[in-house]
Design a protein around this motif. Sequence first.
Motif, PDB file in Angstrom:
ATOM      1  N   GLY A 100     -28.751  91.898 -41.686  1.00 22.14           N
ATOM      2  CA  GLY A 100     -26.963  91.947 -40.463  1.00 22.14           C
ATOM      3  C   GLY A 100     -26.672  91.017 -39.868  1.00 22.14           C
ATOM      4  N   VAL A 101     -26.293  91.253 -39.386  1.00 22.50           N
ATOM      5  CA  VAL A 101     -24.824  90.799 -38.265  1.00 22.50           C
ATOM      6  C   VAL A 101     -25.761  90.340 -36.947  1.00 22.50           C
ATOM      7  CG1 VAL A 101     -23.030  89.091 -36.729  1.00 22.50           C
ATOM      8  CG2 VAL A 101     -23.368  90.288 -39.398  1.00 22.50           C
ATOM      9  N   ASP A 102     -26.072  89.219 -35.561  1.00 29.31           N
ATOM     10  CA  ASP A 102     -26.337  89.034 -34.698  1.00 29.31           C
ATOM     11  C   ASP A 102     -25.783  90.034 -33.167  1.00 29.31           C
ATOM     12  OD1 ASP A 102     -27.574  86.985 -36.397  1.00 29.31           O
ATOM     13  OD2 ASP A 102     -28.210  86.137 -34.712  1.00 29.31           O
ATOM     14  N   GLY A 103     -26.414  90.238 -33.004  1.00 34.37           N
ATOM     15  CA  GLY A 103     -25.924  92.049 -31.931  1.00 34.37           C
ATOM     16  C   GLY A 103     -27.259  91.581 -30.638  1.00 34.37           C
ATOM     17  N   ASP A 104     -26.439  92.620 -29.451  1.00 33.97           N
ATOM     18  CA  ASP A 104     -27.730  92.637 -28.294  1.00 33.97           C
ATOM     19  C   ASP A 104     -27.178  94.021 -28.417  1.00 33.97           C
ATOM     20  OD1 ASP A 104     -29.490  92.653 -26.601  1.00 33.97           O
ATOM     21  OD2 ASP A 104     -28.021  91.930 -25.378  1.00 33.97           O
ATOM     22  N   GLY A 105     -28.285  95.346 -27.341  1.00 32.53           N
ATOM     23  CA  GLY A 105     -27.857  96.635 -26.525  1.00 32.53           C
ATOM     24  C   GLY A 105     -28.470  97.634 -27.722  1.00 32.53           C
ATOM     25  N   ALA A 106     -29.240  97.194 -28.756  1.00 32.20           N
ATOM     26  CA  ALA A 106     -29.016  98.001 -29.608  1.00 32.20           C
ATOM     27  C   ALA A 106     -29.462 100.209 -28.844  1.00 32.20           C
ATOM     28  CB  ALA A 106     -30.397  98.734 -30.175  1.00 32.20           C
ATOM     29  N   HIS A 107     -29.201 100.827 -29.317  1.00 32.21           N
ATOM     30  CA  HIS A 107     -29.071 102.687 -28.740  1.00 32.21           C
ATOM     31  C   HIS A 107     -28.088 101.989 -27.265  1.00 32.21           C
ATOM     32  CE1 HIS A 107     -32.110 103.410 -31.864  1.00 32.21           C
ATOM     33  NE2 HIS A 107     -31.278 102.644 -32.235  1.00 32.21           N
ATOM     34  N   ALA A 108     -28.003 101.379 -26.892  1.00 32.80           N
ATOM     35  CA  ALA A 108     -27.312 101.243 -24.989  1.00 32.80           C
ATOM     36  C   ALA A 108     -25.480 101.503 -25.302  1.00 32.80           C
ATOM     37  CB  ALA A 108     -27.628  99.987 -24.543  1.00 32.80           C
ATOM     38  N   ALA A 109     -25.142 101.564 -24.533  1.00 29.35           N
ATOM     39  CA  ALA A 109     -23.566 101.601 -24.542  1.00 29.35           C
ATOM     40  C   ALA A 109     -22.915 100.990 -24.667  1.00 29.35           C
ATOM     41  CB  ALA A 109     -22.971 102.062 -23.036  1.00 29.35           C
TER      42      ALA A 109
END
Length: 227
Positions: free
Chosen positions: A195-204
């Motif tokens: 999938g697509v890169d990102g950050d902050g899994a399960h966080a606000a």
Amino acid sequence: MSGRALVEEEARRAECVLVLEPPAPGGRAKTGRKGTGLFTLSVEGRASHAGLEPEKGVSAVLELARQIEGVYALANPTLGTTINVGTIMGGTHANVVAAEARAEVDVRFSTSDEARRVEAALLELRPFDERAAVKVKGGINRPPMERTAAVAELYDRARRVAAAFDFELGEASVGGASDGNFAAACGATVLDGLGVDGDGAHAAHEHIRADAVVLRSALLAALVATL
């Protein structure tokens, strides 16, 4: 978990399964995932007045504390097996010997052999204080997604496709689980984290990177075209 049966049904008919979970840091594909187990450890003791008649009580909290040390001892980080007691609850008031206590246990493992070892040990727990009762409920809810030779071959194909876009596609084995675990257990060759890169899994602040959408979409489309 209502979608598990559908995932497994489709996986049994598939040679390859591409999972669009977020990649590991650096955009890396996930070629291995740990399996997971969830257990509830409950202790039944006997209440009494902590000041007047403490000897008549059987502390469920004390028994649980002793059990937790043994539960953590089942971990084997060298083999990828980790254990976390995430919550503990018990007792009613400070002046009452606790009659009940319980803990929730999260187990992560890289191989099916480790899953069976830890599950068997947890289900066979016995009380230190014979006057207390110890019960364990739960079990393994996701098998591990192991990096097989077929997975390595599929990853290598994806890596070559990524190279055509001047992108170095790395790989990683991670502790989190996904529906890819279910598909792998059905015999499909799974490549996860596409999938697509990102950050902050399960966080606000959980988010994806808009500038990565085009590249990851192109990589996926080109990979599918080679299968």
